[in-house]
Design a protein around this motif. Structure first.
Motif, short mmCIF file in Angstrom:
data_model
loop_
_atom_site.label_atom_id
_atom_site.label_comp_id
_atom_site.label_asym_id
_atom_site.label_seq_id
_atom_site.Cartn_x
_atom_site.Cartn_y
_atom_site.Cartn_z
N PHE A 115 4.92 5.07 -5.78
CA PHE A 115 5.24 4.78 -7.18
C PHE A 115 3.97 4.33 -7.90
O PHE A 115 3.78 3.15 -8.19
N PRO A 116 3.09 5.27 -8.23
CA PRO A 116 1.77 4.91 -8.76
C PRO A 116 1.82 4.28 -10.16
O PRO A 116 0.82 3.65 -10.57
N ASN A 117 2.92 4.41 -10.87
CA ASN A 117 3.00 3.84 -12.22
C ASN A 117 3.60 2.44 -12.25
O ASN A 117 3.80 1.87 -13.33
N VAL A 118 3.90 1.90 -11.08
CA VAL A 118 4.49 0.56 -10.99
C VAL A 118 3.45 -0.40 -10.45
O VAL A 118 2.64 -0.05 -9.60
N HIS A 119 3.46 -1.63 -10.95
CA HIS A 119 2.52 -2.66 -10.49
C HIS A 119 3.17 -3.45 -9.35
O HIS A 119 4.28 -3.97 -9.50
N LEU B 293 0.83 -1.21 0.00
CA LEU B 293 0.00 0.00 0.00
C LEU B 293 0.86 1.26 0.00
O LEU B 293 0.59 2.22 -0.73
N LYS B 294 1.89 1.27 0.81
CA LYS B 294 2.81 2.41 0.85
C LYS B 294 3.52 2.60 -0.48
O LYS B 294 3.64 3.72 -0.99
N ALA B 295 3.96 1.49 -1.08
CA ALA B 295 4.69 1.55 -2.35
C ALA B 295 3.79 2.05 -3.49
O ALA B 295 4.23 2.81 -4.35
#
Length: 311
Positions: A171-175, A165-167
């Motif tokens: 980094f919203p563009n990473v899955h 959740l923190k990640a």
């Protein structure tokens, strides 16, 4: 003397800057340095470390306490103070949260290993261990490579979910995925082990499942700790270290010397950077980069922070 918190460091200084400071140090250093092996004092499962270093106009020392059982008590595993001094007068210039320095320094070393040693098209990262160093290596991986997907494993799934959740916010563009450790290894180009486990945390898989992968081992820093399995240590095509002391400080490397000949000839990070060494055909190899850190790297990062924020 200036005193700065971890929050202030993280606001004013980036992982990218930490990686550049270490890379520039190796490429452009003008003076010799003093960086003795750190002093270990074992107290049961806990470890106290004393880490002095000297370079240029500076002397530094880091005091570290490592308590592996703290995670069960809701406390950080590592606590630390970092002090930077004027080398000539020994007047203290700067004191800060040593955990922030350790996080930046260790992540930067692992990130430089990823930059030079992973295959060219590495896009998938696996993080084993969701503590401070798991996070710092995710940060440095994003600097070193175009990471598109991250697999996360932690012994406690709740912590893995919190990390995810923190990640995702950072980094919203990473899955991001919370995965089994077997799936993490099979699907990751770069695998980071960042635990304090005394026993290997990697799974036993077919040798072909390890080909084309870079394993960055950062958790094992005592002779009685081994994160990397004998299988990987024995079958690794190439083994590298951040600093030569890793060969006798880490249980991973002590065990590797029992399994592989000529390990003392492993290239360290200074040689990798100054000679611009890149492995040939890394997509067909299993490559291991072992990082234990050294006091000189703490000094270089702290010096860089001090000169940016206070000089």
């Amino acid at each position: 003397m200036e005193v700065i918190s971890a929050n202030d460091i993280n606001k004013g200084y980036s992982m990218k800057e930490a990686m550049k400071s270490i890379e520039d140090f190796h490429n452009y250093k003008e003076d010799s340095y003093i960086s003795p092996d750190r002093m270990h004092v074992e107290d049961g499962k806990n470890t106290a470390l004393l880490m002095p270093a000297f370079y240029g106009n500076y002397y530094s020392t880091k005091l570290v306490g490592v308590a592996p059982n703290n995670s069960s008590k809701g406390k950080d595993t590592i606590h630390s103070l970092m002090i930077l001094y004027d080398r000539e007068t020994m007047v203290p210039l700067f004191m800060c949260d040593g955990i922030a320095i350790t996080s930046l320094r260790t992540g930067a070393l692992g990130g430089l290993g990823m930059k030079y040693l992973a295959k060219n098209d590495a896009k998938t990262l696996g993080i084993i261990g969701t503590g401070t160093q798991g996070w710092s290596h995710m940060q440095s991986a994003m600097v070193a490579r175009d990471i598109e997907e991250v697999h996360i494993f932690n012994r406690t799934k709740e912590k893995a979910d919190q990390f995810k959740l923190k990640a995702e916010k950072e980094f919203p563009n990473v899955h991001f995925h919370v995965s089994s450790i077997e799936d993490l290894v099979k699907q990751s180009d770069i695998i980071v082990t960042a635990t304090t486990s005394p026993q290997p945390v990697l799974p036993e898989l077919s040798p072909l499942d390890w080909k084309g992968k870079l394993i960055v081992g950062v958790g094992s820093f005592r002779p009685d700790m081994q994160e990397i399995t004998d299988q990987v240590l024995q079958e690794a095509d190439e083994v590298y270290v951040d600093f030569n002391s890793a060969l006798h400080e880490s249980g991973d490397m002590i065990r590797a010397k029992d399994l592989k000949p000529n390990l003392e000839e492993s290239l360290n990070l200074e040689t990798i950077i100054t000679e611009e060494h890149f492995p040939s055909s890394p997509e067909n190899k299993t490559i291991l980069f072992k990082s234990v850190g050294a006091a000189i790297f703490d000094l270089i990062v702290t010096k860089s922070i001090y000169e940016k924020l206070y000089k």
